[in-house]
Design a protein around this motif. Structure first.
Motif, PDB file in Angstrom:
ATOM      1  N   ALA A 194       1.244  -1.295  -0.716  1.00 59.46           N
ATOM      2  CA  ALA A 194       0.072  -0.035  -0.152  1.00 59.46           C
ATOM      3  C   ALA A 194       0.786   1.543  -0.251  1.00 59.46           C
ATOM      4  O   ALA A 194       0.447   2.113  -0.446  1.00 59.46           O
ATOM      5  CB  ALA A 194      -0.816   0.089   1.072  1.00 59.46           C
ATOM      6  N   ALA A 195       2.148   1.105   0.695  1.00 55.65           N
ATOM      7  CA  ALA A 195       3.402   2.138   0.437  1.00 55.65           C
ATOM      8  C   ALA A 195       3.985   2.140  -0.877  1.00 55.65           C
ATOM      9  O   ALA A 195       4.948   2.946  -0.472  1.00 55.65           O
ATOM     10  CB  ALA A 195       3.937   2.492   1.746  1.00 55.65           C
ATOM     11  N   ALA A 196       3.349   1.713  -1.211  1.00 57.83           N
ATOM     12  CA  ALA A 196       4.830   0.511  -2.679  1.00 57.83           C
ATOM     13  C   ALA A 196       4.803   1.925  -3.859  1.00 57.83           C
ATOM     14  O   ALA A 196       3.988   1.836  -4.799  1.00 57.83           O
ATOM     15  CB  ALA A 196       5.135  -0.813  -3.329  1.00 57.83           C
ATOM     16  N   SER A 197       5.575   1.803  -4.517  1.00 55.06           N
ATOM     17  CA  SER A 197       6.368   2.324  -6.069  1.00 55.06           C
ATOM     18  C   SER A 197       6.873   0.857  -6.724  1.00 55.06           C
ATOM     19  O   SER A 197       7.494   0.901  -6.554  1.00 55.06           O
ATOM     20  CB  SER A 197       6.908   3.575  -6.025  1.00 55.06           C
ATOM     21  N   HIS A 198       5.602   0.200  -6.779  1.00 55.68           N
ATOM     22  CA  HIS A 198       6.542  -1.119  -6.836  1.00 55.68           C
ATOM     23  C   HIS A 198       7.228  -2.284  -8.167  1.00 55.68           C
ATOM     24  O   HIS A 198       6.641  -0.729  -9.512  1.00 55.68           O
ATOM     25  CB  HIS A 198       5.365  -2.057  -6.681  1.00 55.68           C
ATOM     26  N   ASP A 213      11.466   5.804  -2.528  1.00 60.50           N
ATOM     27  CA  ASP A 213      11.169   7.343  -3.484  1.00 60.50           C
ATOM     28  C   ASP A 213      10.593   7.966  -3.903  1.00 60.50           C
ATOM     29  O   ASP A 213       9.394   6.999  -3.541  1.00 60.50           O
ATOM     30  CB  ASP A 213      12.507   6.692  -4.958  1.00 60.50           C
ATOM     31  N   GLY A 214      10.981   8.793  -5.011  1.00 63.10           N
ATOM     32  CA  GLY A 214       9.802   9.338  -5.861  1.00 63.10           C
ATOM     33  C   GLY A 214      10.224   9.599  -7.370  1.00 63.10           C
ATOM     34  O   GLY A 214      11.166  10.265  -7.190  1.00 63.10           O
ATOM     35  N   MET A 233       8.485  -5.288  -1.350  1.00 61.62           N
ATOM     36  CA  MET A 233       6.969  -5.441  -1.920  1.00 61.62           C
ATOM     37  C   MET A 233       6.883  -4.048  -1.700  1.00 61.62           C
ATOM     38  O   MET A 233       6.462  -2.766  -2.729  1.00 61.62           O
ATOM     39  CB  MET A 233       6.235  -5.896  -0.727  1.00 61.62           C
ATOM     40  N   VAL A 234       8.009  -2.775  -0.990  1.00 57.38           N
ATOM     41  CA  VAL A 234       7.756  -1.719  -1.273  1.00 57.38           C
ATOM     42  C   VAL A 234       8.787  -0.917  -2.608  1.00 57.38           C
ATOM     43  O   VAL A 234       7.904  -0.485  -2.958  1.00 57.38           O
ATOM     44  CB  VAL A 234       8.879  -1.026  -0.265  1.00 57.38           C
ATOM     45  N   ALA A 235       9.142  -1.476  -3.046  1.00 58.93           N
ATOM     46  CA  ALA A 235       9.974  -0.817  -4.734  1.00 58.93           C
ATOM     47  C   ALA A 235       9.755  -2.792  -5.726  1.00 58.93           C
ATOM     48  O   ALA A 235       9.045  -3.062  -5.952  1.00 58.93           O
ATOM     49  CB  ALA A 235      10.883  -0.976  -4.157  1.00 58.93           C
ATOM     50  N   GLY A 236      11.402  -3.315  -5.302  1.00 59.96           N
ATOM     51  CA  GLY A 236      11.928  -5.159  -5.859  1.00 59.96           C
ATOM     52  C   GLY A 236      13.087  -4.951  -6.226  1.00 59.96           C
ATOM     53  O   GLY A 236      14.089  -4.594  -5.151  1.00 59.96           O
ATOM     54  N   THR A 240      14.764  -0.760  -2.050  1.00 63.62           N
ATOM     55  CA  THR A 240      14.536  -2.159  -1.159  1.00 63.62           C
ATOM     56  C   THR A 240      16.169  -2.581  -1.254  1.00 63.62           C
ATOM     57  O   THR A 240      16.870  -2.909   0.333  1.00 63.62           O
ATOM     58  CB  THR A 240      14.364  -3.538  -2.490  1.00 63.62           C
ATOM     59  N   ALA A 241      17.371  -3.057  -2.083  1.00 64.55           N
ATOM     60  CA  ALA A 241      18.509  -2.955  -1.031  1.00 64.55           C
ATOM     61  C   ALA A 241      18.985  -2.157   0.423  1.00 64.55           C
ATOM     62  O   ALA A 241      19.619  -2.530   0.842  1.00 64.55           O
ATOM     63  CB  ALA A 241      19.666  -2.800  -2.010  1.00 64.55           C
TER      64      ALA A 241
END
Length: 347
Positions: free
Chosen positions: A90-94, A265-266, A243-246, A252-253
């Motif tokens: 829900a808080a992701a830019s996946h 990030d944005g 899940m927040v990114a990939g 994620t790293a």
């Protein structure tokens, strides 16, 4: 003969009205500076005061997807109750992997909804590998594949939980968006300077780097024992950074490499990081490019005594020529530049 109509170009922007960014990173190739990235940065203490800054951190900007954790806090306060990996989404830019697309669908199905209830824009998966695999399989741009689908599924679900209309949940006057706006004001300590619409269609607020850093410091320092929405969102993101990114994403790293760190990030060169003790950093790269964002962030973290050794691969990027290293993208000594509050008005 009718003369063709002409579209006049807009008047040039007045340089005096532009943010006063400073050089924060540069790329060299065989000893020649090839590119320079400008930007602004800030690091804040647990009480929200400024520890370090450079450039123009008090000029309002649009945080873009870095707002998502704050939006998720608002939804949890409104009763959203999801398994942790779905709350992280829900808080992701996946990146648009199967886990991300299926997760967004699961949020919808848990609340009696389906993809037709989403109001975000359509897109291909954001991640390079994910996009290529999607296209090879014959996939097209969809709302589930778009990188904000987890947030939008959670927004629709929050409407169901509260008996609000799902249709029109992106309208700034909708109860959900009113709640989000109030939460953003509370966490940042700022009234938005302007409002707009994000790429996915969600209301967007212009804030300062300092305000966003304060918000991330609060989220990162929230105690899990207190049961707050801030702690729930931060804990979910930390424990499920993929899940927040990939899997191939630097955010994620970063969360995996520094225990307790919270990162988001944005688009347009934005990075926010919160530390467990309540300190935080915020970065805005002026040209909107992505490659300088993480090296600048790592430099700020090192200035806050976060061990830079595990982050070495995020701190600089080799420049290749014919497949071999011939240069480097690395940060400048931007902490040696004053922020714009120290510049004379007539410079």
């Amino acid at each position: 003969m009718t003369s063709p109509s002409l579209t006049l170009a807009p008047a040039p922007m007045d340089p005096a009205g532009l943010p006063r960014h400073v050089p924060v990173a540069a790329q060299t190739r065989d000893g020649v500076t090839e590119s320079v990235h400008y930007g602004s940065v800030i690091a804040t203490a647990a009480d929200g005061s400024t520890l370090l800054s450079a450039g123009d951190p008090q000029t309002p900007f649009y945080p873009r997807s870095a707002l998502k954790p704050l939006q998720a806090v608002a939804m949890v306060r409104a009763g959203l109750d999801l398994p942790e990996e779905l709350l992280a989404l829900a808080a992701a830019s996946h990146s648009g992997a199967a886990a991300h697309r299926n997760g967004a669908l699961r949020i919808l199905e848990l609340h009696g909804l389906g993809p037709a209830d989403l109001e975000n824009s359509t897109d291909l998966p954001y991640g390079v590998r994910e996009r290529e695999a999607w296209l090879r399989a014959g996939g097209q741009a969809t709302q589930l594949a778009q990188n904000c689908s987890g947030k939008h599924a959670a927004m629709a679900a929050t409407c169901v939980i509260n008996g609000w209309s799902v249709w029109g949940y992106l309208d700034p006057a909708h109860p959900l968006q009113q709640l989000v706006a109030g939460t953003v004001v509370e966490l940042t300590g700022e009234t938005p300077h302007r409002t707009s619409t994000d790429g996915c269609g969600t209301p967007l607020f212009a804030l300062t780097l300092g305000g966003m850093a304060r918000a991330f410091g609060k989220l990162a320092a929230a105690s899990a024992s207190g049961g707050s929405a801030e702690a729930a969102v931060a804990g979910a993101m930390r424990r499920h950074p993929a899940m927040v990114a990939g899997e191939d994403r630097d955010v994620t790293a970063l969360m995996r490499l520094v225990p307790g760190l919270l990162a988001k990030d944005g688009f347009e060169g934005v990075q926010l990081v919160g530390l467990p003790d309540g300190r935080a950093v915020a970065v805005k790269i002026s040209d909107g490019g992505d490659r300088a964002r993480m090296p600048v962030t790592v430099r700020l973290l090192a200035a806050l005594d976060v061990d830079p050794a595990p982050l070495a691969r995020l701190a600089a990027t080799p420049v290749l020529g014919g497949g071999r290293p011939v240069g480097l993208l690395q940060v400048t000594d931007f902490l040696g530049f004053p922020d714009s509050s120290h510049f004379p008005d007539d410079r």
